[in-house]
Design an enzyme around this catalytic site. Sequence first.
Site: not given
Lengths: 449, 449
Positions: B43, B435
């Site tokens: 990767c 939130w």
Amino acid sequence: MAHLVIVGGSDAGISAALRARELDPTVDVTVIVADAFPNYSICGLPFYLSGEVPDWHQLAHRTASEIEEQGITLRLNHTVLTLDAERHQVSVRDPDGALRTLGFDRVVVATGAAPQPSTLPGHDLPGVFVLHTMVDSFRVHDFCSTRHPEHAVVVGGGYIGLEMADALTTRGLHVTLLQRGPSVLHTVEPPLAHLLEGELRRHGVEVLTSTPLAAITPRGPRLRVWGAADVWRDTDLVLLATGVRPSTALAQAAGVALGPHGAIQVNRRMETSLPDVYAAGDCVETWHRMLDAPTYLPLGTTAHKQGRVAGANAVGHDATFAGSLGTQVVKVFDLAIARTGLLEHEARAAGFTAATTETTVWDHKAYYPGATPLTIRVTGDMQTGRLLGAQLVGHWQAEVAKRVDVYATALFHGMGVEEVNDLDLSYTPPVSSPWDPVQMAAQAWMTAP
Amino acid sequence: MAHLVIVGGSDAGISAALRARELDPTVDVTVIVADAFPNYSICGLPFYLSGEVPDWHQLAHRTASEIEEQGITLRLNHTVLTLDAERHQVSVRDPDGALRTLGFDRVVVATGAAPQPSTLPGHDLPGVFVLHTMVDSFRVHDFCSTRHPEHAVVVGGGYIGLEMADALTTRGLHVTLLQRGPSVLHTVEPPLAHLLEGELRRHGVEVLTSTPLAAITPRGPRLRVWGAADVWRDTDLVLLATGVRPSTALAQAAGVALGPHGAIQVNRRMETSLPDVYAAGDCVETWHRMLDAPTYLPLGTTAHKQGRVAGANAVGHDATFAGSLGTQVVKVFDLAIARTGLLEHEARAAGFTAATTETTVWDHKAYYPGATPLTIRVTGDMQTGRLLGAQLVGHWQAEVAKRVDVYATALFHGMGVEEVNDLDLSYTPPVSSPWDPVQMAAQAWMTAP
């Protein structure tokens, strides 16, 4: 439900109002706000005082008119004096001092918390401040702008104290941080707190631990702050950040029961002991999902959730607060420090056979530029393998906050430490490793002797 | 268990070897590696070719001697020619061309995957490359260092193609990206792929979608790449990144059954159809936790986990692969693009009543400097409310990767969208909102008409 009255216009109160209107657009919602600043992000005050947020108006989650556009009536600079649950009314003092009575079908008490009152000599001298409201922050800001203090003493090494040590340093002051206990931030365990103390010192903050504040005395135009053992520092500004306590006077006088921690007792529907009286936010006891018991954990995230539940139930819906795990994060200079679940001593006190391991690994593959160390403490139950808690310290841009949230999500369903290792988490070399640090720390716990 | 032979020295093979030795320090483990580069981070190849990782040696997860210190025997530049499961032996060609036979009690096949072989005219011209092994990357690196190409065509808009478009641009080349389908990165839905295409174009990459490669022809010292509809570009370098297929020849010849996707069939213990023959990594079918069925999802994270399971079971332990959710992230220039779970069309194909909402919010409180937009697509089941998947695009330092991991952790236990909203996630203004965006996106799904 025709009339819903909400006492308090911060996170819990406004969340309750918005949710009530969202679910029942016919309900008449009035929010009574003690000051002129509804729905402000109190968590943002340190960043206003540091200069990072130049205009305090930016701190509003929503403007007053945005709230009113949702059909909510705001009564700013109004103080609720009494709450009569039986007669379903509150008495309110308006900005001109006139008293009036407002009826309700249901009421949500969202009176928040206030700084621990100080009785120490000198706590009321000019130049000594607390920081909890917009007005508090204006006072500090004005003092800094007009008096150009060069040195500050911050008393208290919790979230506000740490953020203000950072903010005042960023503003150009020299800062001394006075901490009563042996390490700052008792919401994480001492090894991580020590990393944080190192970060503070690297940025020029003088950290004095095991140094409770004894007194503040005038010293010409300045102040002398006395700690234990005759430690003293002369300074221009003192910020007292020694914690908050729930504002329960209104509810208590109305006959609402308090819980074991001195906050308003509520069930998971955010109902108090009195019919038609709901409560939410920093004034209430918070149900802890792992302890299955009430705690006092005043946090903005929790206040929003509890307000949402209270607002839904107040208009006849059936919502339940899912509980807190005590998940928290704070940024101090270049570090973020986060925790979720239980510390080892908390877990042991709750009857778990808790053990903790500490792991330090790179936040992403070391070959990709910019890797920084993450230190992670994982607490698990030795008998069941259940994950009990996690604490992380690392660079604030090393995804510390959302890594603690992976643990928080795992805790939500009572996952085992080994299951954390089994999670299918994302990987690319610039942001992680094939086993994320969250999992490497889980493996370290699993293989600990 | 006396002798464990592992065929393949990449993620799955080395993980199996390490886990076997960890659990049974008496076992004799031999890893047969086809090249000289065991345990390299494949990767990381794009970051070596971009110049961000100056020395390819840095790409090793572990050095050969670190592996050997764990009591593992490495046979580098050895090729396994045949596997005889009945006689429990493999035949191996050593670097000098000599053949020998190696006995085993159990064997782990970890032969990985290889680029899709091309049959297109010109695929074998000088200047045309694939990128899968260290040697592949040396070829590209040498070509760039000695021939100083000014322009490259990258064929394929998957992970490797996107990372290489970024890498070659970073290296100073002009890049054209050829994508067969109507949008890049089919692992996310088109609206997010379009955001990514915008990012590529902002950084100077020419993106040609709906342009399958037709042929490559020589053009003096350069190459001419022909796409559909007589589109052509003259270039110096072509990189074919059109996907991989499992390397199954050895296993097939040994009589190991393949699965429906053409990869080696395994159960969740990583056992193949033949006794004492295990398999793991990019050569096997991967059990999908939500579909409860095999898929082909070759990823480094999965290879590590499967290798660990195979290694444990091969030495008599009892480990089970927890399954994949297809969680993935890729960084392309300044964006990270991540997904977990099912896309809407995948969910519908699996029988779910899937619906998706898209939300764009700030990654953290907008008043704190540096806020960037996050676009999140949440897929859930309309009948049960169950979370089915999530896709995110945002600045790569906006905790995109660990935000997708919060969804991945929620998916692991089959959480509902509403439960995601109930999670106790961390918050401080520099990194989130009360939130979290993860929850705002869940709320958007819950309130969608």
